[in-house]
Design an enzyme around this catalytic site. Structure first.
Site, PDB file in Angstrom:
ATOM      1  N   ARG A   7       0.843  -1.197   0.000  1.00 31.75           N
ATOM      2  CA  ARG A   7       0.000   0.000   0.000  1.00 31.75           C
ATOM      3  C   ARG A   7       0.869   1.234   0.000  1.00 31.75           C
ATOM      4  O   ARG A   7       1.877   1.306   0.706  1.00 31.75           O
ATOM      5  CB  ARG A   7      -0.897   0.036   1.242  1.00 31.75           C
ATOM      6  CG  ARG A   7      -1.823   1.260   1.271  1.00 31.75           C
ATOM      7  CD  ARG A   7      -2.609   1.339   2.557  1.00 31.75           C
ATOM      8  NE  ARG A   7      -1.777   1.452   3.736  1.00 31.75           N
ATOM      9  CZ  ARG A   7      -1.182   2.587   4.138  1.00 31.75           C
ATOM     10  NH1 ARG A   7      -1.306   3.691   3.438  1.00 31.75           N
ATOM     11  NH2 ARG A   7      -0.447   2.589   5.226  1.00 31.75           N
ATOM     12  N   VAL A   8       0.488   2.207  -0.829  1.00 35.05           N
ATOM     13  CA  VAL A   8       1.089   3.530  -0.782  1.00 35.05           C
ATOM     14  C   VAL A   8      -0.022   4.519  -0.479  1.00 35.05           C
ATOM     15  O   VAL A   8      -1.188   4.277  -0.773  1.00 35.05           O
ATOM     16  CB  VAL A   8       1.829   3.897  -2.095  1.00 35.05           C
ATOM     17  CG1 VAL A   8       3.086   3.054  -2.250  1.00 35.05           C
ATOM     18  CG2 VAL A   8       0.939   3.749  -3.301  1.00 35.05           C
ATOM     19  N   SER A   9       0.346   5.645   0.106  1.00 32.39           N
ATOM     20  CA  SER A   9      -0.660   6.579   0.611  1.00 32.39           C
ATOM     21  C   SER A   9      -1.243   7.509  -0.444  1.00 32.39           C
ATOM     22  O   SER A   9      -2.367   7.962  -0.314  1.00 32.39           O
ATOM     23  CB  SER A   9      -0.062   7.420   1.739  1.00 32.39           C
ATOM     24  OG  SER A   9       0.317   6.580   2.789  1.00 32.39           O
ATOM     25  N   THR A  10      -0.476   7.826  -1.466  1.00 26.21           N
ATOM     26  CA  THR A  10      -0.971   8.783  -2.455  1.00 26.21           C
ATOM     27  C   THR A  10      -0.787   8.236  -3.859  1.00 26.21           C
ATOM     28  O   THR A  10       0.007   7.314  -4.095  1.00 26.21           O
ATOM     29  CB  THR A  10      -0.222  10.125  -2.365  1.00 26.21           C
ATOM     30  OG1 THR A  10       1.141   9.918  -2.752  1.00 26.21           O
ATOM     31  CG2 THR A  10      -0.283  10.712  -0.967  1.00 26.21           C
ATOM     32  N   GLN A  13       2.792   8.226  -5.277  1.00 22.57           N
ATOM     33  CA  GLN A  13       3.774   7.242  -4.846  1.00 22.57           C
ATOM     34  C   GLN A  13       3.614   5.952  -5.652  1.00 22.57           C
ATOM     35  O   GLN A  13       2.568   5.680  -6.222  1.00 22.57           O
ATOM     36  CB  GLN A  13       3.609   6.940  -3.354  1.00 22.57           C
ATOM     37  CG  GLN A  13       3.884   8.127  -2.472  1.00 22.57           C
ATOM     38  CD  GLN A  13       3.565   7.836  -1.013  1.00 22.57           C
ATOM     39  OE1 GLN A  13       2.650   7.079  -0.708  1.00 22.57           O
ATOM     40  NE2 GLN A  13       4.318   8.446  -0.115  1.00 22.57           N
TER      41      GLN A  13
END
Length: 182
Positions: A7-10, A13
């Site tokens: 998982r990446v936040s944005t 990314q």
């Protein structure tokens, strides 16, 4: 089977670093999300839940990719244990398929429970101290006693709908029903 989750936040990314690490340890299936950890509805994570089977291991690059808080992680661990699935975190070197990994994770859980109990104890002490000084807790009443009685009277007369009474007095239905019950 090793099932990886990244998982990446944005959207800016990229999960490439995590995906490469997950592939390197032998994950046969990979799922990703590009969303903040604060968001509870994560499509990739939901798909992970759908494919996990007893005996599988969920592999994450870091624990914070799975849950935003210790409480989230403990909830996940409880879910995975109930499903017969192990959890492995590459960066923290935690593997709950081993006795040492389970011990480490349960220590985290015990510390979280201890913290919750301390917070509860402090909150109760603060409320007791406030009451001793004459302060009452809770939300302030939205209506005066006279207006509360008017709401009860209007409700009992059945001349107006509940919706109309609520609109006139600028209160919610649950508030109206709490006045009527008291």
């Amino acid at each position: 089977m090793l099932i990886g989750y990244a998982r990446v936040s944005t959207l800016d990314q990229t999960p490439d670093l995590q995906i490469d690490a997950l592939r390197q340890v032998g994950c046969e299936k990979l799922f990703t999300d590009k969303v903040s950890g604060m968001v509870t509805e994560r499509p990739g994570l939901q798909r992970v839940k759908e494919v996990l089977r007893p005996g599988d291991t969920l592999v994450v690059w870091r624990l914070d990719r799975l849950g935003r808080s210790l409480r989230d992680l403990i909830d996940w661990m409880n879910y995975l244990e109930g499903e017969g699935v192990a959890l492995r975190s590459l960066q923290e070197s935690i593997d709950t398929s081993t006795p040492t990994g389970k011990l480490v994770f349960h220590l985290f859980g015990a510390l979280a429970e201890f913290e919750r109990n301390l917070i509860k104890e402090r909150t109760m002490a603060g409320l007791t101290a406030a009451r001793a000084r004459g302060r009452q807790g809770g939300r302030p009443k939205s209506l005066s006693d006279d207006k509360r009685q008017l709401v009860i009277d209007l409700y009992q007369q059945k001349k107006l709908t509940v919706k109309k009474i609520c609109e006139m007095m600028n209160i919610s239905k649950p508030t109206l029903y709490s006045y009527v019950r008291s």
